[in-house]
Design a protein around this motif. Structure first.
Motif, mmCIF file in Angstrom:
data_model
loop_
_atom_site.group_PDB
_atom_site.id
_atom_site.type_symbol
_atom_site.label_atom_id
_atom_site.label_comp_id
_atom_site.label_asym_id
_atom_site.label_seq_id
_atom_site.Cartn_x
_atom_site.Cartn_y
_atom_site.Cartn_z
ATOM 1 N N ASP A 132 -21.423 15.849 -31.577
ATOM 2 C CA ASP A 132 -21.918 17.227 -31.576
ATOM 3 C C ASP A 132 -21.270 18.081 -30.491
ATOM 4 O OD1 ASP A 132 -23.497 19.260 -32.640
ATOM 5 O OD2 ASP A 132 -25.061 18.958 -31.133
ATOM 6 N N TYR A 133 -20.023 17.761 -30.128
ATOM 7 C CA TYR A 133 -19.338 18.593 -29.137
ATOM 8 C C TYR A 133 -18.114 19.233 -29.786
ATOM 9 C CZ TYR A 133 -16.275 14.493 -28.773
ATOM 10 O OH TYR A 133 -15.436 13.455 -29.054
ATOM 11 N N PRO A 134 -17.784 20.449 -29.404
ATOM 12 C CA PRO A 134 -16.613 21.121 -29.987
ATOM 13 C C PRO A 134 -15.320 20.602 -29.376
ATOM 14 C CG PRO A 134 -17.617 22.532 -28.354
ATOM 15 C CD PRO A 134 -18.508 21.322 -28.472
ATOM 16 N N LEU A 135 -14.238 20.720 -30.110
ATOM 17 C CA LEU A 135 -12.927 20.383 -29.565
ATOM 18 C C LEU A 135 -12.507 21.450 -28.559
ATOM 19 C CD1 LEU A 135 -11.083 19.184 -32.789
ATOM 20 C CD2 LEU A 135 -11.563 17.795 -30.770
ATOM 21 N N ASP A 136 -11.898 21.021 -27.481
ATOM 22 C CA ASP A 136 -11.486 21.931 -26.418
ATOM 23 C C ASP A 136 -9.959 21.980 -26.387
ATOM 24 O OD1 ASP A 136 -11.119 23.458 -24.193
ATOM 25 O OD2 ASP A 136 -11.955 22.008 -22.774
ATOM 26 N N TYR A 137 -9.387 23.154 -26.663
ATOM 27 C CA TYR A 137 -7.938 23.314 -26.682
ATOM 28 C C TYR A 137 -7.410 23.979 -25.406
ATOM 29 C CZ TYR A 137 -8.787 22.664 -31.698
ATOM 30 O OH TYR A 137 -9.188 22.180 -32.915
ATOM 31 N N SER A 138 -8.249 24.153 -24.412
ATOM 32 C CA SER A 138 -7.874 24.969 -23.258
ATOM 33 C C SER A 138 -6.848 24.290 -22.353
ATOM 34 C CB SER A 138 -9.114 25.340 -22.443
ATOM 35 O OG SER A 138 -9.814 24.176 -22.027
ATOM 36 N N HIS A 139 -6.844 22.971 -22.294
ATOM 37 C CA HIS A 139 -5.936 22.273 -21.381
ATOM 38 C C HIS A 139 -5.022 21.325 -22.129
ATOM 39 C CE1 HIS A 139 -9.172 23.002 -18.080
ATOM 40 N NE2 HIS A 139 -8.343 24.027 -18.185
ATOM 41 N N LEU A 140 -4.464 21.813 -23.216
ATOM 42 C CA LEU A 140 -3.559 20.981 -24.006
ATOM 43 C C LEU A 140 -2.168 20.968 -23.389
ATOM 44 C CD1 LEU A 140 -4.384 21.992 -27.685
ATOM 45 C CD2 LEU A 140 -4.599 19.711 -26.716
#
Length: 500
Positions: free
Chosen positions: A357-365
């Motif tokens: 139930d957590y969103p994917l985080d693209y901020s530190h790719l």
């Protein structure tokens, strides 16, 4: 009512690229019965005509460039390269990965004696939705179709090269990245249209082999325009040192085909024009999603105006996660990266069967760019920080001062780190170029994800001699405690501050 002669699957994955294959294997972990539908190359663009083949070509070209060097105390005589042999090696690399994937599919083939175990079934063909729970597969090389039923679907059909509005590819003189392997030899002269990552990578590859006069068309004032000016200039300088002719602020006007060559007319921002003669034009102006032949209208799903499938933070094509059709990879319009596609595919399966139930985080790719030398990035750059009005410090440390780089006789490169200038000294981003940059960027991404300060990171000691000592010195530089000082090496060591 489901028809008895239509095979049922827990999950149907359309596309065997990084998103589709990762999702399929994660579903096997949950003991699900999975179907994979693939219309072209096993592994998609992540394996063929994309990441693996282009990076194999880059590695070969980089090795050739090193072998050709005459400034290392040795000289290789009679060094030759054959494009046909290069192609063989590139195709061999792709097939190696494809057969690894096929081995897994055969190992996990459906077993009627153990229906409770996870299984994979591969269909070679084109998939079209008949309704929200059925797809019709036009089998390749066979007459007839097969229809299958799925409880859940993942659309992972990837993307393809964008067509130029004027330049129509013919697979011979005018090609896109999918058609490069059609070439029978190194072209004597090549024009690459597009100065983004892919265009600059192929400019690097062909100039590394030193068999092609490479022209790069840059409509803007600089290549890789999404990066800071100093990073973009560094890439431009590297390409030009490698022999690439960059046509800044130039627009393609027309092309005239001749028997064995092409006359290209370029118009420049200052009003002058130029005609150049080349043998091959490589069109590299981005990619578009493969959603146009899926009959999505039979599911009620409507792609965006640009053809992408808009998804929520669980990659579902429904805002409230009530639907059973998901999308992953390039077709979602998120960052078109292999790692993003894999993460999305796995995340979908975990959201369905593990209640993640957590969103994917693209901020530190972390992002890799295979130029000469390679360039890696993670986190925000200066331009992004200024847009968000975040006060920061930025430090630049050249590889010319890093002992391992000196030992390697490979000093062209740098480390650039941005931290917050608010008293907290939080690490905000890094750009790095040079040997092993693609390897150590992941470690720095971890530091970003941990929201660490410079003081916390500097408690670690880097081994000597290692290229990552440049990171250590760059962080020390931000704290005013570096061993080598900017007063002595103003071109190699730089520090700046910015506040809104």
């Amino acid at each position: 009512m489901q028809q008895e002669n239509i095979e049922h699957f827990d999950l149907v994955v359309i596309g065997s690229g990084p998103a589709g294959f990762a999702a399929a294997m994660r579903a096997v972990d949950f003991n699900k019965k999975v179907a994979i539908v693939e219309a072209k190359h096993m592994g998609g663009a992540g394996v063929y005509n994309g990441a693996l083949t282009s990076k194999t070509m880059w590695e070969l070209s980089a090795d050739f460039a090193v072998a050709s060097a005459v400034n290392r105390g040795y000289r290789a005589s009679h060094l030759t390269v054959d494009y046909k042999e290069v192609k063989k090696t590139v195709v061999k690399a792709a097939k190696t990965k494809q057969y690894q994937m096929l081995s897994q599919i055969e190992t996990f083939a459906y077993n009627e004696d153990h229906p409770e175990k996870g299984s994979l079934t591969l269909y070679r063909g084109h998939a079209q939705f008949s309704d929200p729970h059925h797809i019709d597969i036009k089998l390749l090389g066979e007459d007839g179709n097969v229809m299958i039923h799925g409880d859940y679907f993942i659309v992972a059909t990837g993307s393809r090269p964008r067509q130029h509005p004027v330049l129509v590819t013919d697979g011979k003189q005018i090609v896109n990245s999918d058609e490069l392997l059609n070439l029978k030899k190194f072209p004597e002269r090549m024009l690459i249209v597009g100065s983004g990552i892919i265009g600059c990578e192929f400019a690097t590859i062909f100039s590394n082999f030193n068999r092609t006069e490479v022209h790069l068309l840059d409509r803007a004032h600089r290549v890789i325009p999404f990066e800071d000016t100093d990073v973009s200039d560094f890439v431009s300088e590297g390409l030009e040192k490698n022999g690439v002719h960059i046509h800044h602020t130039a627009n393609f006007r027309s092309v005239k085909k001749k028997k064995d060559s092409l006359d290209v007319v370029l118009d420049y921002e200052d009003g002058h024009s130029r005609v150049i003669e080349v043998d091959v034009i490589l069109v590299s102006i981005g990619r578009i999603p493969n959603t146009d032949h899926l009959c999505l209208e039979n599911t009620g799903i409507v792609p965006s105006e640009r053809g992408f499938l808009d998804v929520n933070n669980k990659c579902a094509l429904d805002e409230f996660l009530k639907c059973h059709i998901f999308a992953a990879g390039d077709i979602t319009g998120n960052k078109a990266l292999y790692c993003v596609a894999e993460d999305q595919g796995r995340h979908i399966v975990e959201a369905i069967w593990a209640n993640v139930d957590y969103p994917l985080d693209y901020s530190h790719l972390p992002t890799l760019m295979f130029f000469k030398p390679e360039l890696a990035s993670v986190g925000m750059n200066e331009s992004q920080l200024r847009e968000r009005k975040i006060p920061y410090k930025a430090a630049y440390y050249s590889n010319t001062l890093v002992n391992r780089a000196i030992a390697m006789q490979n000093t062209r490169g740098f480390v650039k780190i941005m931290i917050s200038d608010d008293g907290k000294n939080k690490i905000l981003g890094m750009r790095a170029s040079g040997p092993q940059a693609s390897a150590f960027i992941t470690s720095f991404a971890y530091l970003l994800n941990q929201d660490l300060t410079v003081e916390e990171v500097l408690k670690n000691t880097h081994p000597h001699p290692s290229v990552t000592e440049g990171i250590q010195e760059c962080l020390r530089l931000l704290m005013g405690m570096s061993i080598y000082k900017p007063e002595v090496f103003p071109d190699e060591i730089k520090v700046k501050e910015w506040r809104p």
